[in-house]
Design an enzyme around this catalytic site. Structure first.
Site, PDB file in Angstrom:
ATOM      1  N   GLY A  94       0.790  -1.221   0.000  1.00  0.00           N
ATOM      2  CA  GLY A  94       0.000   0.000   0.000  1.00  0.00           C
ATOM      3  C   GLY A  94       0.822   1.269   0.000  1.00  0.00           C
ATOM      4  CB  CYS A  95       3.894   2.329   0.789  1.00  0.00           C
ATOM      5  SG  CYS A  95       4.668   3.903   1.086  1.00  0.00           S
TER       6      CYS A  95
END
Ligand SMILES: Cc1ncc(COP(=O)(O)O)c(C=O)c1O
Lengths: 410, 145
Positions: B54-55
């Site tokens: 998620g980054c």
């Protein structure tokens, strides 16, 4: 021909916004262009005065909305010089357009052992739908590579295309590299082998005059939100011959002629491919965006953006430790870059703090990143409302970030 | 671990530190410094299992339980993200699994990091915190069974 960016900027209220108290420098135009009040005004007017579901109404409002949406279809037809307005299908955007073709054309013409060709520089939207199709049909996906400048190696097409090749899908302009591909040549060659071609024009419709008949494109897809129009609306152009043969993709209202529980017959083009209530106010907005762009003139837009690109490229090349990805001879106003020792994400985050909007990451083109062995880039993309002063602000921003990281800048 | 500061005390310290910065440049320069100084993770720990999803940048967290407290290490290919990870390590390192599970993380908001991080970015931050809390939960479960 020339245009006045300072005057044109006034059509875009967002461009006078302040971000963290600093003037916005918007360099994320390849992702989404901003929308002028000439477009939003028309949409607000329709919401406030004429909003009503189209095509099936008996009343005044419905007729007005229908007229607005169908006029927009004719505007698109003329804009891309399609032979017929029913060759223009409204979709939610480029992605949906490609999915429509992959599903419907795929259903009709592709079977086990067949081949689909895409290029190595496609957006995921022009890869994944074909991959899904190939999985369904046990067909195979073949890839036309590009060289390290980011130019397609079209000489490879000769060996790639076989008698099992059923379609070739390629972008006109790459969103991560900026390369302008020689699509006329590609289409001519593919046609000489009887292979139809889908052109992803998501990144070219806002920069280049497109004539689908002169190109002889079989399908062409683009999105409204990259053409100074609203989000959530796009176009699929398809040659009548194919669209007539292809089965509908989605079923529902609007796309039918007659429904019984035993059998449904389908509506004629273009409605056969437009199931459900169309996104008619956005469609009307797209029509207004085309009017807006045509009033400025795509030639003037292109010439000015080339000037910005040349200016920025020269300055960027002078920065040590900075590498531009995508150095094709024929490019549009997109610069993808990395500064050695600075992660693209750090660069983007710090530029953001200065009010400068760039995009970072893979730009939905992971194979392009894999080609160069990198995780992502910083991408600055310019539109006609950008200025050299803004490019100077970006350059100053990059310099500041280099200083913060102790990277040699000049 | 008698004498260690509590999670809240450490957070207070960070908030105080950041209150001294005049503008965003100082703040980010400090994060860059923290990121540069964090020793990072040996390659063997930069595994998919330790990777935080998620980054946009890659972030790895490695955790182990030693003497009843959690030992944390982290790394990232982006320095500012690594600096943020360093702050999280400062807050959570050497705390008990239970304290980690129950921690209320107010410092992220208060030092103005969340507000300056767009959703995708703060997702990365949120994912980091979530991962650390998961470690707390898992170690706590292990210790009680
Ligand atoms: C080349 C290209 N193709 C396809 C797309 C997908 O467009 P949309 O997300 O509007 O469907 C984009 C947008 O990023 C693009 O740049």
């Amino acid at each position: 021909m020339s245009l006045d960016p300072i005057k044109l900027r006034q059509d875009f209220p967002i461009l006078s916004e302040k971000i963290y108290g600093k003037p916005l420098v918007y360099f994320d135009n390849a992702a989404t262009t901003q929308t002028p009040t000439q477009v939003t005004d028309v949409m607000v007017e329709y919401y406030n005065k004429y909003n009503s579901n189209i095509h099936r109404g008996v009343h005044y409002l419905s007729n007005k909305s229908t007229e607005g949406a169908e006029n927009a279809r004719i505007k698109v037809q003329k804009f891309i010089n399609a032979a017929h307005s029913h060759e223009v299908i409204f979709t939610a955007g480029t992605t949906e357009s490609v999915n429509l073709v992959a599903n419907s054309f795929g259903e009709c013409y592709i079977s086990e052992g067949d081949e689909v060709i895409v290029s190595e520089m496609e957006h995921h939207s022009n890869i994944v739908p074909w991959q899904m199709l190939c999985q369904r049909k046990k067909a195979s996906l073949k890839v036309l590579p590009f060289n390290d400048n980011g130019e397609l190696m079209i000489e490879k097409l000769d060996e790639l295309i076989t008698d099992r090749t059923k379609i070739l899908a390629v972008n006109h302009i790459s969103n991560s590299l900026g390369t302008i591909n020689p699509i006329k040549e590609i289409i001519d060659f593919a046609h000489s082998k009887n292979v139809p071609v889908l052109i992803d024009a998501a990144q070219s419709i806002q920069h280049k005059k497109i004539d689908v008949q002169a190109l002889d494109a079989d399908f062409l897809a683009f999105s409204g939100h990259k053409l100074y129009g609203p989000t959530g609306v796009g176009v699929l152009y398809g040659k009548e011959k194919f669209l007539n043969e292809m089965p509908p993709w989605q079923g529902g209202g609007e796309m039918i002629q007659e429904v019984t529980f035993e059998k449904t017959t389908y509506n004629e083009l273009p409605f056969k491919f437009e199931a459900g209530t169309p996104n008619y106010i956005d469609i009307i907005g797209l029509g207004a965006a085309i009017d807006y762009v045509e009033a400025i003139g795509l030639d003037a837009i292109d010439a000015y953006e080339q000037e910005l690109l040349a200016y920025a490229t020269e300055k960027f090349n002078a920065i040590p430790n900075l590498k531009i990805y995508g150095t094709a001879k024929n490019k549009t106003s997109v610069i993808s870059f990395l500064v050695e020792g600075i992660h693209f994400y750090d660069m983007g985050m710090l530029l953001d703090q200065m009010g400068i909007a760039v995009r970072t990451g893979t730009h939905c083109t992971e194979p392009v990143m894999q080609h160069f062995g990198i995780e992502g880039t910083v991408r600055a993309s310019f539109a006609f409302y950008n200025t050299k002063e803004e490019i100077d602000a970006l350059l100053a921003g990059i310099e500041k970030v280099c200083k913060m990281f102790g990277v040699k800048h000049a | 671990m008698i004498g260690e500061m509590t999670i809240n005390e450490i957070q207070e310290g960070i908030i105080e530190e950041f209150a001294g910065f005049e503008d965003w440049m100082d703040k980010y320069a400090y994060l860059i410094e923290l990121g540069t100084d964090l020793s990072g993770l040996e390659a063997q720990y930069q595994t998919d299992q330790n990777l935080i999803k998620g980054c946009q940048s890659k972030v790895w967290f490695n955790a182990k339980l030693e003497d009843g407290v959690v030992k944390l290490e982290a790394d990232s290919d982006a320095i500012i993200v690594k600096g943020i990870a360093a702050l999280l390590i400062r807050v959570f390192n050497n705390q008990t699994p239970e304290a980690i599970m129950n921690a209320d993380l107010k410092f992220i908001d208060e030092i103005g990091l969340k507000q300056h991080l767009s959703p995708t970015r703060s997702n990365g931050l949120v994912s980091m915190v979530k991962q650390i809390k998961m470690y707390g939960l898992a170690f706590n479960h292990k210790a009680n069974n």
